[in-house]
Design an enzyme around this catalytic site. Sequence first.
Site, PDB file in Angstrom:
ATOM      1  N   HIS A   1      -0.052   1.865 -13.013  1.00 25.94           N
ATOM      2  CA  HIS A   1       0.690   0.747 -13.593  1.00 25.94           C
ATOM      3  C   HIS A   1       2.166   1.149 -13.695  1.00 25.94           C
ATOM      4  O   HIS A   1       2.483   2.253 -14.153  1.00 25.94           O
ATOM      5  CB  HIS A   1       0.134   0.428 -14.990  1.00 25.94           C
ATOM      6  CG  HIS A   1       0.816  -0.736 -15.622  1.00 25.94           C
ATOM      7  ND1 HIS A   1       0.604  -2.032 -15.177  1.00 25.94           N
ATOM      8  CD2 HIS A   1       1.727  -0.812 -16.624  1.00 25.94           C
ATOM      9  CE1 HIS A   1       1.361  -2.853 -15.908  1.00 25.94           C
ATOM     10  NE2 HIS A   1       2.038  -2.145 -16.783  1.00 25.94           N
TER      11      HIS A   1
ATOM     12  N   GLY B   1       0.773  -1.240   0.000  1.00 32.25           N
ATOM     13  CA  GLY B   1       0.000   0.000   0.000  1.00 32.25           C
ATOM     14  C   GLY B   1       0.800   1.284   0.000  1.00 32.25           C
ATOM     15  O   GLY B   1       0.364   2.291   0.562  1.00 32.25           O
ATOM     16  N   SER B   2       1.964   1.313  -0.671  1.00 33.95           N
ATOM     17  CA  SER B   2       2.716   2.576  -0.662  1.00 33.95           C
ATOM     18  C   SER B   2       2.026   3.642  -1.519  1.00 33.95           C
ATOM     19  O   SER B   2       2.059   4.829  -1.174  1.00 33.95           O
ATOM     20  CB  SER B   2       4.169   2.357  -1.106  1.00 33.95           C
ATOM     21  OG  SER B   2       4.251   2.089  -2.490  1.00 33.95           O
ATOM     22  N   ASN B   3       1.385   3.253  -2.601  1.00 28.02           N
ATOM     23  CA  ASN B   3       0.618   4.240  -3.382  1.00 28.02           C
ATOM     24  C   ASN B   3      -0.605   4.710  -2.596  1.00 28.02           C
ATOM     25  O   ASN B   3      -0.952   5.892  -2.630  1.00 28.02           O
ATOM     26  CB  ASN B   3       0.203   3.659  -4.733  1.00 28.02           C
ATOM     27  CG  ASN B   3       1.333   3.728  -5.737  1.00 28.02           C
ATOM     28  OD1 ASN B   3       1.682   4.808  -6.215  1.00 28.02           O
ATOM     29  ND2 ASN B   3       1.952   2.589  -6.032  1.00 28.02           N
TER      30      ASN B   3
ATOM     31  N   ARG C   1     -16.298 -15.276  -9.058  1.00 28.82           N
ATOM     32  CA  ARG C   1     -15.849 -13.889  -9.269  1.00 28.82           C
ATOM     33  C   ARG C   1     -16.979 -12.905  -9.052  1.00 28.82           C
ATOM     34  O   ARG C   1     -16.810 -11.835  -8.487  1.00 28.82           O
ATOM     35  CB  ARG C   1     -15.390 -13.708 -10.727  1.00 28.82           C
ATOM     36  CG  ARG C   1     -14.002 -14.163 -10.941  1.00 28.82           C
ATOM     37  CD  ARG C   1     -13.533 -13.866 -12.356  1.00 28.82           C
ATOM     38  NE  ARG C   1     -12.147 -14.239 -12.397  1.00 28.82           N
ATOM     39  CZ  ARG C   1     -11.159 -13.439 -12.016  1.00 28.82           C
ATOM     40  NH1 ARG C   1     -11.379 -12.219 -11.664  1.00 28.82           N
ATOM     41  NH2 ARG C   1      -9.923 -13.863 -12.022  1.00 28.82           N
TER      42      ARG C   1
HETATM   43  C1  GRF Z   1       2.941  -0.590  -7.743  1.00 25.63           C
HETATM   44  O1  GRF Z   1       4.154  -0.711  -8.424  1.00 25.63           O
HETATM   45  C2  GRF Z   1       1.816  -0.342  -8.701  1.00 25.63           C
HETATM   46  O2  GRF Z   1       2.207   0.398  -9.813  1.00 25.63           O
HETATM   47  C3  GRF Z   1       1.428  -1.741  -9.115  1.00 25.63           C
HETATM   48  O3  GRF Z   1       1.578  -2.510  -7.964  1.00 25.63           O
HETATM   49  C4  GRF Z   1       2.524  -1.907  -7.095  1.00 25.63           C
HETATM   50  C5  GRF Z   1       1.834  -1.701  -5.788  1.00 25.63           C
HETATM   51  O4  GRF Z   1       2.678  -1.174  -4.822  1.00 25.63           O
HETATM   52  N1  GRF Z   1       0.106  -1.734  -9.675  1.00 25.63           N
HETATM   53  P1  GRF Z   1       2.073  -0.529  -3.513  1.00 25.63           P
HETATM   54  O5  GRF Z   1       1.189  -1.595  -2.866  1.00 25.63           O
HETATM   55  O6  GRF Z   1       1.295   0.685  -3.897  1.00 25.63           O
HETATM   56  O7  GRF Z   1       3.253  -0.208  -2.654  1.00 25.63           O
END
Ligand code: GRF
Length: 218
Positions: A112, A14-16, A68
């Site tokens: 992405h 979850g860094s984003n 699903r």
């Molecule tokens: C990121 O590199 C994002 O681009 C991809 O998965 C990764 C997730 O990283 N879709 P985080 O969980 O946000 O750290």
Amino acid sequence: MSKRRVAILISGRGSNMTALIEAAAAADYPAEIVLVISNVAGAPGLAFAGKAGIATLTIESKSFGKDREGFERKLNDTLIAHKIELVCLAGFMRLLTPWFVQQWQGKMLNIHPALLPSYKGLHTHERALADGVKIHGATVHFVVPEMDSGPIVMQGAVSVRDDDTPQTLAARVLEVEHQIYPDALRLVAGGQTRIVGNSCKTGAESSPDDTLISPTVI
Ligand code: GRF
């Protein structure tokens, strides 16, 4: 200012998600992160979101097995119950069916780790290095039924270095991800984006660094 209600879907660290939560703390940010949902129990990102005072939920996709639709109906009902207006996928490692995507068409973003439409799918950094590209990066785009496609809201690029490994390249791309995802959500939540065909037009200025050339020849 009325803020758009946003849910973030995660599967892992979850860094984003963290970057979005931190950006949304600003008073003038047009979105409020009100819910974080993980499809994986114990995803590390849930703890950060919880500490930040955000409601967190786990809807385990594994427990739905091959059903699903059952998983996605639960997800969709939960988003509606929380009056969610925009959804951000942030490391959400589950393909979504056309049915779910259609419910959120024009209201769901993904990040992405590549300059789309190059390197859709997994292992983007390894593949970019194997191809010897000199510029790599990350993309925020609206989600459409086809994987890693859909109108591009924002991209950020990094130079690829001779001595890069997938790990060093991933680390620099991740820094770019943490910049562009909050900025892209600001544009979308602030009503500054308009989808025309498969393009996303924004009222925003283009980058002052109009060219990025790599490597640099002295
Ligand atoms: C990121 O590199 C994002 O681009 C991809 O998965 C990764 C997730 O990283 N879709 P985080 O969980 O946000 O750290």
